[in-house]
Design a protein around this motif. Structure first.
Motif, PDB file in Angstrom:
ATOM      1  N   TYR A 103     -43.364 -46.660 -16.602  1.00 12.42           N
ATOM      2  CA  TYR A 103     -43.914 -45.662 -17.532  1.00 12.42           C
ATOM      3  C   TYR A 103     -43.283 -45.788 -18.916  1.00 12.42           C
ATOM      4  N   LEU A 104     -41.946 -45.888 -18.965  1.00 13.83           N
ATOM      5  CA  LEU A 104     -41.243 -45.954 -20.251  1.00 13.83           C
ATOM      6  C   LEU A 104     -41.561 -47.255 -20.998  1.00 13.83           C
ATOM      7  N   SER A 105     -41.692 -48.341 -20.262  1.00 14.05           N
ATOM      8  CA  SER A 105     -41.993 -49.633 -20.889  1.00 14.05           C
ATOM      9  C   SER A 105     -43.347 -49.595 -21.586  1.00 14.05           C
ATOM     10  N   ASN A 106     -44.321 -48.979 -20.952  1.00 16.20           N
ATOM     11  CA  ASN A 106     -45.644 -48.859 -21.572  1.00 16.20           C
ATOM     12  C   ASN A 106     -45.641 -47.820 -22.688  1.00 16.20           C
ATOM     13  N   LEU A 107     -44.777 -46.822 -22.557  1.00 16.44           N
ATOM     14  CA  LEU A 107     -44.681 -45.778 -23.575  1.00 16.44           C
ATOM     15  C   LEU A 107     -44.225 -46.350 -24.913  1.00 16.44           C
ATOM     16  N   LEU A 109     -44.667 -49.381 -25.770  1.00 16.47           N
ATOM     17  CA  LEU A 109     -45.556 -50.532 -26.029  1.00 16.47           C
ATOM     18  C   LEU A 109     -44.860 -51.866 -25.809  1.00 16.47           C
ATOM     19  N   ARG A 110     -43.971 -51.887 -24.831  1.00 11.71           N
ATOM     20  CA  ARG A 110     -43.277 -53.120 -24.444  1.00 11.71           C
ATOM     21  C   ARG A 110     -43.373 -53.262 -22.925  1.00 11.71           C
ATOM     22  N   PRO A 111     -44.543 -53.570 -22.373  1.00 11.66           N
ATOM     23  CA  PRO A 111     -44.698 -53.627 -20.914  1.00 11.66           C
ATOM     24  C   PRO A 111     -43.766 -54.635 -20.245  1.00 11.66           C
ATOM     25  N   ASN A 112     -43.366 -55.667 -20.987  1.00 14.52           N
ATOM     26  CA  ASN A 112     -42.438 -56.656 -20.412  1.00 14.52           C
ATOM     27  C   ASN A 112     -41.041 -56.089 -20.205  1.00 14.52           C
ATOM     28  N   PHE A 113     -40.749 -54.938 -20.821  1.00 16.59           N
ATOM     29  CA  PHE A 113     -39.455 -54.292 -20.632  1.00 16.59           C
ATOM     30  C   PHE A 113     -39.268 -53.821 -19.189  1.00 16.59           C
ATOM     31  N   LEU A 114     -40.346 -53.803 -18.415  1.00 20.22           N
ATOM     32  CA  LEU A 114     -40.234 -53.436 -16.997  1.00 20.22           C
ATOM     33  C   LEU A 114     -39.235 -54.341 -16.273  1.00 20.22           C
ATOM     34  N   LEU A 115     -39.084 -55.556 -16.771  1.00 17.89           N
ATOM     35  CA  LEU A 115     -38.128 -56.496 -16.166  1.00 17.89           C
ATOM     36  C   LEU A 115     -36.704 -55.949 -16.194  1.00 17.89           C
ATOM     37  N   SER A 149     -26.060 -50.457 -18.209  1.00 16.36           N
ATOM     38  CA  SER A 149     -26.428 -49.043 -18.338  1.00 16.36           C
ATOM     39  C   SER A 149     -26.175 -48.539 -19.758  1.00 16.36           C
ATOM     40  N   ILE A 150     -25.382 -49.287 -20.531  1.00 16.79           N
ATOM     41  CA  ILE A 150     -25.193 -48.988 -21.949  1.00 16.79           C
ATOM     42  C   ILE A 150     -26.229 -49.734 -22.786  1.00 16.79           C
ATOM     43  N   LEU A 151     -26.402 -51.012 -22.492  1.00 15.14           N
ATOM     44  CA  LEU A 151     -27.321 -51.843 -23.280  1.00 15.14           C
ATOM     45  C   LEU A 151     -28.770 -51.393 -23.162  1.00 15.14           C
ATOM     46  N   ILE A 152     -29.142 -50.830 -22.013  1.00 12.93           N
ATOM     47  CA  ILE A 152     -30.531 -50.416 -21.838  1.00 12.93           C
ATOM     48  C   ILE A 152     -30.897 -49.293 -22.808  1.00 12.93           C
ATOM     49  N   ILE A 153     -29.881 -48.560 -23.262  1.00 14.79           N
ATOM     50  CA  ILE A 153     -30.119 -47.519 -24.271  1.00 14.79           C
ATOM     51  C   ILE A 153     -30.541 -48.160 -25.583  1.00 14.79           C
ATOM     52  N   ALA A 154     -29.844 -49.223 -25.963  1.00 12.85           N
ATOM     53  CA  ALA A 154     -30.221 -49.943 -27.185  1.00 12.85           C
ATOM     54  C   ALA A 154     -31.608 -50.554 -27.046  1.00 12.85           C
ATOM     55  N   ILE A 155     -31.913 -51.058 -25.860  1.00 11.99           N
ATOM     56  CA  ILE A 155     -33.197 -51.709 -25.628  1.00 11.99           C
ATOM     57  C   ILE A 155     -34.354 -50.736 -25.783  1.00 11.99           C
ATOM     58  N   PHE A 156     -34.200 -49.518 -25.266  1.00 10.69           N
ATOM     59  CA  PHE A 156     -35.317 -48.570 -25.267  1.00 10.69           C
ATOM     60  C   PHE A 156     -35.298 -47.583 -26.424  1.00 10.69           C
ATOM     61  N   MET A 157     -34.106 -47.267 -26.938  1.00 10.20           N
ATOM     62  CA  MET A 157     -34.024 -46.276 -28.008  1.00 10.20           C
ATOM     63  C   MET A 157     -34.030 -46.902 -29.402  1.00 10.20           C
TER      64      MET A 157
END
Length: 307
Positions: A103-107, A109-115, A149-157
């Motif tokens: 859901y967040l990856s599509n939100l 607009l980065r569907p490949n972030f599902l990885l 768990s820290i880096l994923i914040i940078a990736i999504f935020m």
């Protein structure tokens, strides 16, 4: 309570606390645009926690024999919770985490972030089933998961919100989060080796190839002694070059991070017993906790009390 212990709720709370502190104690103080709203960020935290919970459960499922030797009083799977039910709970947590990730990856607009949700979940499964028995590799995997768990914040935020105007500022924020992730990796890697020293008896009986089993307790202890200087040097370098002008943050890091690390370094040299290693493992866990708090200390000091 048995189910809370199964998912290591204290560790999960620490992960959630860390991610919330990064948001409110650092990101929100930087006056930058973020890709997710508060409730969407909460979903990111829930997803991370769910995948981590699944990792703890699957690890317990495959660690039953080892745990019966190393910590017989703390064994849950096979005693208070059946293996079948544990598998079902594992699948449930992992699916929830990955679905939220979808859901967040599509939100953003980065569907490949599902990885970034599928790969950690898969890696935790492979770790529990095979990689854990390989020398050093298992320690690295667990440490990478904490850093992630820290880096994923940078990736999504941060990444989805970067444009040509804010790019320099966003790169600085990513750099700070990356620095925290690197220090978290080093500290947790050392702690994983100390835990191997603590659990050497059960690991040996299960045919695992950990550092203490391959090189012996004494040599591994001396190795940890040497490794313990790395985070001390890295943090002192960071203080001197980046935050020495932040008086309160500097005092905090010296007192609550460097101090306990030096205590650990002194004590690990002469540590021999399971009790010694358990104590020192807890010291590093406390350092990681203080490290989490330091994110807010640095953020607040930068915004309100910078020299």
């Amino acid at each position: 309570m048995k189910y809370l212990n199964l998912i290591r709720y204290k560790n999960l709370l620490m992960i959630a606390l860390m991610q919330l502190i990064i948001l409110y104690g650092f990101l929100k103080l930087q006056d930058i645009g973020l890709a997710l709203t508060i409730w969407q960020y909460i979903l990111l935290v829930v997803s991370t926690v769910c995948i981590a919970a699944g990792g703890y459960i699957i690890n317990d499922i495959f660690d039953q024999n080892t745990d019966n030797i190393n910590k017989p009083n703390d064994v849950i799977v096979g005693k208070s919770v059946s293996e079948g039910r544990a598998y079902n709970i594992y699948v449930g947590f992992t699916l929830v985490g990955v679905c939220i990730g979808f859901y967040l990856s599509n939100l953003v607009l980065r569907p490949n972030f599902l990885l970034f949700f599928i790969l950690p979940a898969a890696l935790l499964y492979v770790y529990a089933t095979s990689l854990k028995q390989m020398m050093v590799i298992g320690n690295i995997i667990v440490s990478v998961m904490l850093s992630f768990s820290i880096l994923i914040i940078a990736i999504f935020m941060i990444l989805p919100a970067i444009d040509e105007v804010n790019k320099p500022q966003m790169q600085t924020v990513i750099s700070v989060l990356s620095d925290f992730a690197i220090i978290a990796f080093i500290l947790n890697f050392i702690r994983e080796i100390v835990k191997d020293l603590e659990d050497v008896k059960g690991d040996y009986n299960q045919g695992m190839q950990t550092l203490p089993i391959v090189f012996g307790i004494s040599r591994t202890t001396k190795l940890v002694f040497g490794l313990s200087f790395i985070p001390v040097i890295c943090i002192l370098y960071y203080i001197y070059n980046y935050i020495f002008h932040l008086t309160y943050a500097t005092i905090y890091l010296l007192g609550f991070i460097i101090g306990p690390l030096l205590y650990f370094t002194i004590k690990i040299w002469s540590a021999k017993s399971k009790i010694d290693f358990h104590h020192l493992s807890n010291v590093l866990k406390l350092v990681v906790f203080f490290g989490i708090i330091s994110i807010a200390v640095i953020g607040l000091n930068m915004k309100y009390y910078a020299a």
